[in-house]
Design a protein around this motif. Structure first.
Motif, short mmCIF file in Angstrom:
data_model
loop_
_atom_site.label_atom_id
_atom_site.label_comp_id
_atom_site.label_asym_id
_atom_site.label_seq_id
_atom_site.Cartn_x
_atom_site.Cartn_y
_atom_site.Cartn_z
N VAL A 289 0.85 -1.19 0.00
CA VAL A 289 0.00 0.00 0.00
C VAL A 289 0.89 1.25 0.00
O VAL A 289 1.67 1.46 0.92
N ASN A 290 0.77 2.03 -1.05
CA ASN A 290 1.60 3.21 -1.23
C ASN A 290 0.71 4.40 -1.58
O ASN A 290 -0.48 4.25 -1.86
N ASN A 291 1.30 5.57 -1.57
CA ASN A 291 0.51 6.78 -1.78
C ASN A 291 -0.10 6.86 -3.17
O ASN A 291 -1.19 7.44 -3.35
N LYS A 292 0.55 6.28 -4.17
CA LYS A 292 -0.02 6.25 -5.52
C LYS A 292 -1.28 5.38 -5.55
O LYS A 292 -2.28 5.73 -6.18
N LEU A 293 -1.24 4.26 -4.85
CA LEU A 293 -2.39 3.37 -4.76
C LEU A 293 -3.54 4.08 -4.03
O LEU A 293 -4.71 3.97 -4.42
N MET A 294 -3.19 4.83 -2.99
CA MET A 294 -4.21 5.53 -2.20
C MET A 294 -4.83 6.67 -3.00
O MET A 294 -6.00 7.00 -2.80
N GLU A 295 -4.08 7.28 -3.91
CA GLU A 295 -4.63 8.33 -4.75
C GLU A 295 -5.74 7.80 -5.64
O GLU A 295 -6.73 8.47 -5.91
N ASP A 296 -5.57 6.57 -6.12
CA ASP A 296 -6.62 5.95 -6.94
C ASP A 296 -7.86 5.64 -6.12
O ASP A 296 -8.98 5.66 -6.64
N GLY A 297 -7.66 5.33 -4.84
CA GLY A 297 -8.78 5.07 -3.94
C GLY A 297 -9.11 3.60 -3.83
O GLY A 297 -9.04 2.86 -4.83
N PRO A 298 -9.50 3.15 -2.64
CA PRO A 298 -9.78 1.73 -2.41
C PRO A 298 -10.89 1.17 -3.30
O PRO A 298 -10.79 0.04 -3.78
N LYS A 299 -11.94 1.93 -3.52
CA LYS A 299 -13.05 1.43 -4.33
C LYS A 299 -12.62 1.22 -5.78
O LYS A 299 -12.97 0.20 -6.40
N TYR B 223 -3.05 3.33 6.17
CA TYR B 223 -3.21 1.95 5.72
C TYR B 223 -4.53 1.38 6.24
O TYR B 223 -5.31 0.78 5.47
N SER B 224 -4.81 1.56 7.53
CA SER B 224 -6.04 1.02 8.11
C SER B 224 -7.27 1.65 7.48
O SER B 224 -8.26 0.96 7.19
N ASP B 225 -7.22 2.95 7.25
CA ASP B 225 -8.36 3.63 6.61
C ASP B 225 -8.59 3.07 5.20
O ASP B 225 -9.73 2.86 4.78
N PHE B 226 -7.49 2.84 4.47
CA PHE B 226 -7.57 2.27 3.12
C PHE B 226 -8.22 0.89 3.18
O PHE B 226 -9.13 0.58 2.40
N MET B 227 -7.77 0.07 4.11
CA MET B 227 -8.28 -1.30 4.20
C MET B 227 -9.74 -1.34 4.66
O MET B 227 -10.52 -2.18 4.21
N ILE B 228 -10.12 -0.44 5.54
CA ILE B 228 -11.51 -0.39 6.00
C ILE B 228 -12.44 -0.03 4.84
O ILE B 228 -13.47 -0.68 4.62
N GLU B 229 -12.07 1.00 4.09
CA GLU B 229 -12.92 1.41 2.96
C GLU B 229 -12.97 0.32 1.90
O GLU B 229 -14.04 0.03 1.35
N LEU B 230 -11.83 -0.30 1.60
CA LEU B 230 -11.80 -1.35 0.59
C LEU B 230 -12.63 -2.55 1.03
O LEU B 230 -13.42 -3.10 0.25
N THR B 231 -12.48 -2.97 2.30
CA THR B 231 -13.20 -4.15 2.78
C THR B 231 -14.69 -3.88 2.92
O THR B 231 -15.52 -4.76 2.65
N ASP B 232 -15.04 -2.69 3.33
CA ASP B 232 -16.45 -2.33 3.43
C ASP B 232 -17.11 -2.40 2.04
O ASP B 232 -18.25 -2.88 1.90
#
Length: 407
Positions: free
Chosen positions: A202-212, A252-261
């Protein structure tokens, strides 16, 4: 170990004898008890193979130096066989373990750069050293970027890989041209009937695209399992690369929560979704003991014969801690070495972290190898995500009718 190994530019054409039929990778022996057999000593060994560190890529998060990636020594197949024989000698003397599960996790570097001929030779020798007749179940898991491979590798994944392989996906951190070629190769593999798992840092480029958007993309690809690791600090990426690409653990946790939700939402709508590795790990490990979360089931074999695992100094700076050398030591001596005993003691004690010692999730969090937590941030076990997930699954019960694919 400094001898030069020359690989053929064009591999020898593969015959049926080179590509024997194998059971499906999910066909795990019924007599293997994953709850009780959770360490090397108890018959479960994730044998992480790094016979070469060579790789022609330059990924920002890599723990290897450029010199290691370009000029690493290479373990010959003869030497690899010696290492395996010593492991087999250890298990063959343990009459109390009837079923031995050995997962050869081909890592690196880029393992496919060893060449098709090298790998086929290695697979055949491993099969002879660890036969089913002596209670061994062997599986080969190859982690590859897919970027430099030829089509012969798909035949290898279909047979020796039992129809499955794992590939790295880190979004645009590696560049648009990389992703374009990677996308083409993944779709080709799936069209050929292969099961594909992705592993992402999980990197900042991945987070820019967004979990969904990330989950939608991976669902569109048709992969079967996805995994997301925290971006770790090491001596090679320390400084500008780490600061540029690594989000905090709270991110990271915020990314994983949104993705898993979003995963729960898609599953409830009847969509086909891949398993999430961390989700399956956390939920499945709630029934296991403290010893299941201490990396007791794995070691990495480096090109010159050292068995190692990631450890940490100066807080959470990663390096490789050696336990012994398989060419000079017995496997039993390596397992019982003072270095490994100290390492496992550190894992049992959760690195002495006061915040981990009393944590209700310490036996099933994602703290892969125990280290100091960062002050003012979520822990490296992702407690925020772990707590949210357990509560969410208790209400949804989405995995009650599914069996996670991971061993």
């Amino acid at each position: 170990m400094n001898q030069i190994v020359h690989f053929h530019k064009k591999p020898t054409p593969l015959s049926d004898a080179d590509l024997p039929a194998q059971p499906d990778y999910k066909a795990i022996p019924k007599d293997f008890d994953i709850i009780k057999q959770n360490s090397i000593e108890q018959g479960y060994f994730v044998f992480t193979m790094m016979p070469s560190l060579r790789c022609s890529l330059n990924c920002p998060h890599c723990y290897l130096t450029t010199d290691q990636r370009r000029n690493s020594p290479i373990m010959t197949v003869d030497q690899l066989e010696v290492a395996c024989l010593k492991v087999a000698d250890y298990y063959n003397k343990k009459d109390d373990i009837k079923r031995k599960v050995i997962v050869f996790y081909w890592y690196g570097g880029e393992p496919t750069e060893m060449g098709v001929d090298y790998m086929i030779d290695a697979f055949k020798r491993i099969e002879k050293v660890f036969p089913e007749s002596k209670g061994y179940y062997v599986r080969h898991e190859v982690l590859t970027s897919l970027i430099k491979i030829n089509d012969s590798w798909f035949d290898i994944f279909k047979t020796w890989g039992r129809g499955h392989f794992q590939t790295s996906f880190d979004g645009l951190m590696r560049g648009k041209s990389y992703v374009k070629l990677w996308d083409k190769r993944v779709r080709q593999a799936i069209d050929l009937g292969l099961s594909v798992s992705t592993i992402s840092v999980v990197n900042n480029k991945l987070m820019e695209d967004g979990p969904k958007a990330i989950l939608d993309y991976l669902c569109d690809l048709g992969v079967d399992e996805i995994s997301f690791l925290p971006f770790m600090l090491n001596e090679n990426n320390e400084g500008d690369k780490y600061e540029k690409y690594a989000p905090p653990m709270s991110g990271y946790s915020d990314f994983m929560i949104e993705l898993t939700d979003y995963w729960y939402e898609k599953k409830k709508n009847g969509e086909k979704v891949p398993y999430i590795g961390q989700m399956s790990y956390i939920l499945s490990r709630q029934k296991t003991s403290a010893s299941a979360n201490i990396a007791g089931q794995t070691m990495f074999l480096l090109p010159e014969g050292d068995f190692v695992l990631p450890d940490y100094r100066n807080g959470y700076l990663e390096y490789m801690k050696p336990f012994g050398n398989i060419f000079t030591d017995s496997f039993s001596d390596i397992l019982s070495s003072p270095s490994r005993r100290d390492y496992l003691r550190k894992q049992y004690m959760r690195n002495g972290n006061s915040d981990c010692a009393g944590c209700e999730h310490k036996n099933h969090c994602i703290m892969e190898f125990w280290k100091e937590n960062r002050v003012g941030d979520d822990c490296f076990g992702a407690k925020k995500y772990t707590s949210w997930l357990i509560k969410k699954e208790h209400g949804e019960n989405a995995l009650s009718y599914d069996k996670p694919m991971m061993l």
